[in-house]
Write a protein that holds these residues in place. Sequence first.
Motif, mmCIF file in Angstrom:
data_model
loop_
_atom_site.group_PDB
_atom_site.id
_atom_site.type_symbol
_atom_site.label_atom_id
_atom_site.label_comp_id
_atom_site.label_asym_id
_atom_site.label_seq_id
_atom_site.Cartn_x
_atom_site.Cartn_y
_atom_site.Cartn_z
ATOM 1 N N PHE A 242 37.510 3.500 -42.741
ATOM 2 C CA PHE A 242 36.365 3.170 -41.892
ATOM 3 C C PHE A 242 35.096 3.127 -42.738
ATOM 4 C CE2 PHE A 242 39.451 4.086 -38.854
ATOM 5 C CZ PHE A 242 38.988 3.920 -37.564
ATOM 6 N N ARG A 243 34.231 2.168 -42.449
ATOM 7 C CA ARG A 243 32.958 2.081 -43.158
ATOM 8 C C ARG A 243 32.185 3.380 -42.927
ATOM 9 N NH1 ARG A 243 29.865 -3.211 -42.926
ATOM 10 N NH2 ARG A 243 31.413 -3.615 -44.527
ATOM 11 N N GLY A 244 31.620 3.892 -44.016
ATOM 12 C CA GLY A 244 30.849 5.120 -43.957
ATOM 13 C C GLY A 244 31.677 6.370 -44.185
ATOM 14 N N GLU A 245 32.981 6.227 -44.296
ATOM 15 C CA GLU A 245 33.883 7.369 -44.444
ATOM 16 C C GLU A 245 33.790 8.007 -45.835
ATOM 17 O OE1 GLU A 245 38.618 8.210 -43.639
ATOM 18 O OE2 GLU A 245 37.947 6.153 -43.908
ATOM 19 N N TRP A 246 33.604 7.186 -46.858
ATOM 20 C CA TRP A 246 33.583 7.697 -48.225
ATOM 21 C C TRP A 246 32.158 8.072 -48.598
ATOM 22 C CZ3 TRP A 246 33.706 4.756 -53.388
ATOM 23 C CH2 TRP A 246 34.030 5.633 -54.433
ATOM 24 N N PHE A 247 31.919 9.322 -48.888
ATOM 25 C CA PHE A 247 30.563 9.811 -49.109
ATOM 26 C C PHE A 247 29.892 9.223 -50.353
ATOM 27 C CE2 PHE A 247 33.021 12.580 -51.763
ATOM 28 C CZ PHE A 247 32.177 12.959 -52.806
ATOM 29 N N THR B 236 28.892 4.645 -48.761
ATOM 30 C CA THR B 236 29.081 4.490 -47.314
ATOM 31 C C THR B 236 29.183 3.033 -46.880
ATOM 32 O OG1 THR B 236 26.695 4.646 -46.983
ATOM 33 C CG2 THR B 236 27.977 6.685 -46.763
ATOM 34 N N ALA B 237 29.013 2.084 -47.808
ATOM 35 C CA ALA B 237 29.171 0.666 -47.476
ATOM 36 C C ALA B 237 30.621 0.215 -47.597
ATOM 37 C CB ALA B 237 28.283 -0.191 -48.376
ATOM 38 N N VAL B 238 31.473 1.062 -48.176
ATOM 39 C CA VAL B 238 32.891 0.723 -48.353
ATOM 40 C C VAL B 238 33.629 0.972 -47.048
ATOM 41 C CG1 VAL B 238 35.013 1.391 -49.549
ATOM 42 C CG2 VAL B 238 32.865 1.231 -50.805
ATOM 43 N N GLY B 239 34.559 0.080 -46.710
ATOM 44 C CA GLY B 239 35.407 0.266 -45.541
ATOM 45 C C GLY B 239 35.176 -0.793 -44.483
ATOM 46 N N VAL B 240 36.092 -0.831 -43.530
ATOM 47 C CA VAL B 240 36.025 -1.785 -42.416
ATOM 48 C C VAL B 240 35.051 -1.233 -41.369
ATOM 49 C CG1 VAL B 240 37.365 -2.977 -40.638
ATOM 50 C CG2 VAL B 240 38.420 -2.468 -42.855
ATOM 51 N N PRO B 241 34.140 -2.035 -40.872
ATOM 52 C CA PRO B 241 33.152 -1.549 -39.896
ATOM 53 C C PRO B 241 33.713 -1.458 -38.476
ATOM 54 C CG PRO B 241 32.737 -3.843 -40.376
ATOM 55 C CD PRO B 241 33.865 -3.416 -41.282
ATOM 56 N N TYR B 242 34.726 -0.627 -38.302
ATOM 57 C CA TYR B 242 35.361 -0.493 -36.989
ATOM 58 C C TYR B 242 34.373 0.000 -35.929
ATOM 59 C CZ TYR B 242 39.951 -1.075 -39.140
ATOM 60 O OH TYR B 242 41.030 -1.572 -39.803
ATOM 61 N N PHE B 243 33.691 1.109 -36.195
ATOM 62 C CA PHE B 243 32.765 1.654 -35.198
ATOM 63 C C PHE B 243 31.567 0.743 -34.989
ATOM 64 C CE2 PHE B 243 34.648 5.845 -36.546
ATOM 65 C CZ PHE B 243 35.330 6.045 -35.365
ATOM 66 N N GLN B 244 31.112 0.104 -36.050
ATOM 67 C CA GLN B 244 29.918 -0.719 -35.979
ATOM 68 C C GLN B 244 30.144 -2.043 -35.249
ATOM 69 O OE1 GLN B 244 31.238 0.709 -38.661
ATOM 70 N NE2 GLN B 244 29.680 1.913 -39.695
ATOM 71 N N THR B 245 31.334 -2.645 -35.400
ATOM 72 C CA THR B 245 31.525 -3.993 -34.851
ATOM 73 C C THR B 245 32.707 -4.158 -33.904
ATOM 74 O OG1 THR B 245 32.860 -4.692 -36.738
ATOM 75 C CG2 THR B 245 30.496 -5.080 -36.893
ATOM 76 N N ILE B 246 33.587 -3.171 -33.834
ATOM 77 C CA ILE B 246 34.792 -3.348 -33.007
ATOM 78 C C ILE B 246 34.889 -2.273 -31.930
ATOM 79 C CG2 ILE B 246 37.310 -3.464 -33.003
ATOM 80 C CD1 ILE B 246 37.101 -4.416 -35.959
ATOM 81 N N LEU B 247 35.088 -1.033 -32.336
ATOM 82 C CA LEU B 247 35.356 0.040 -31.384
ATOM 83 C C LEU B 247 34.126 0.418 -30.568
ATOM 84 C CD1 LEU B 247 37.673 2.252 -33.596
ATOM 85 C CD2 LEU B 247 38.311 0.528 -31.912
ATOM 86 N N GLY B 248 32.952 0.104 -31.054
ATOM 87 C CA GLY B 248 31.732 0.410 -30.324
ATOM 88 C C GLY B 248 31.351 -0.656 -29.312
ATOM 89 N N GLN B 249 32.177 -1.667 -29.131
ATOM 90 C CA GLN B 249 31.881 -2.780 -28.234
ATOM 91 C C GLN B 249 32.725 -2.693 -26.970
ATOM 92 O OE1 GLN B 249 29.426 -4.877 -29.313
ATOM 93 N NE2 GLN B 249 29.384 -3.484 -31.054
ATOM 94 N N LYS B 250 32.133 -3.091 -25.844
ATOM 95 C CA LYS B 250 32.896 -3.099 -24.588
ATOM 96 C C LYS B 250 33.924 -4.221 -24.577
ATOM 97 C CE LYS B 250 29.534 -0.858 -21.728
ATOM 98 N NZ LYS B 250 29.007 -0.686 -20.406
ATOM 99 N N ASN B 251 33.542 -5.374 -25.061
ATOM 100 C CA ASN B 251 34.443 -6.531 -25.105
ATOM 101 C C ASN B 251 34.374 -7.177 -26.487
ATOM 102 O OD1 ASN B 251 35.283 -6.486 -22.315
ATOM 103 N ND2 ASN B 251 33.195 -7.108 -21.834
ATOM 104 N N PRO B 252 35.038 -6.588 -27.474
ATOM 105 C CA PRO B 252 34.968 -7.160 -28.821
ATOM 106 C C PRO B 252 35.628 -8.532 -28.885
ATOM 107 C CG PRO B 252 36.553 -5.379 -28.749
ATOM 108 C CD PRO B 252 35.882 -5.405 -27.419
ATOM 109 N N ASP B 253 35.115 -9.356 -29.750
ATOM 110 C CA ASP B 253 35.595 -10.719 -29.947
ATOM 111 C C ASP B 253 36.833 -10.683 -30.857
ATOM 112 O OD1 ASP B 253 36.006 -13.373 -30.589
ATOM 113 O OD2 ASP B 253 33.952 -13.730 -31.254
ATOM 114 N N ILE B 254 38.001 -10.980 -30.294
ATOM 115 C CA ILE B 254 39.266 -10.918 -31.056
ATOM 116 C C ILE B 254 39.251 -11.890 -32.234
ATOM 117 C CG2 ILE B 254 41.772 -11.287 -30.932
ATOM 118 C CD1 ILE B 254 40.838 -8.691 -29.623
ATOM 119 N N ALA B 255 38.670 -13.066 -32.051
ATOM 120 C CA ALA B 255 38.594 -14.033 -33.157
ATOM 121 C C ALA B 255 37.752 -13.470 -34.300
ATOM 122 C CB ALA B 255 38.029 -15.362 -32.669
ATOM 123 N N ALA B 256 36.666 -12.799 -33.976
ATOM 124 C CA ALA B 256 35.816 -12.202 -35.010
ATOM 125 C C ALA B 256 36.540 -11.043 -35.699
ATOM 126 C CB ALA B 256 34.507 -11.722 -34.400
#
Length: 123
Positions: free
Chosen positions: A43-48, A51-71
Amino acid sequence: MAIAATFKKSTTNDLDLSSGNLVVVTDMATNVLQKIQDVLNQFRGEWFLDTAVGVPYFQTILGQKNPDIAAIRALLLGYILKVNGVKEVLDTSTIAFDAATRSLTWAFAVRLTDGVQIAVTNS
């Protein structure tokens, strides 16, 4: 292109010490599969240290009510294609987001530079 050897991981993504020793993975398919899983599980921000390394799951996917599957598909493909040894992603049809549990599942078919095809899943 030579792929550096790595240590075998268990099903829980820890170093596999089941034999009492570290096991070195030298075959390309297992090595690249583990590297893809490492990339997609960070996850992005996981490695101290960066913090720019990783997939932005919380920032762009899991934090969204209806994430865009194509994105999401495009985002994950970008990370997979950057892994050394990956030639192309063949199938991206299995990506699902469960809003109730805020979980994302995926399955990809990937062709390696040596022509071998592997399956990558997180479920």
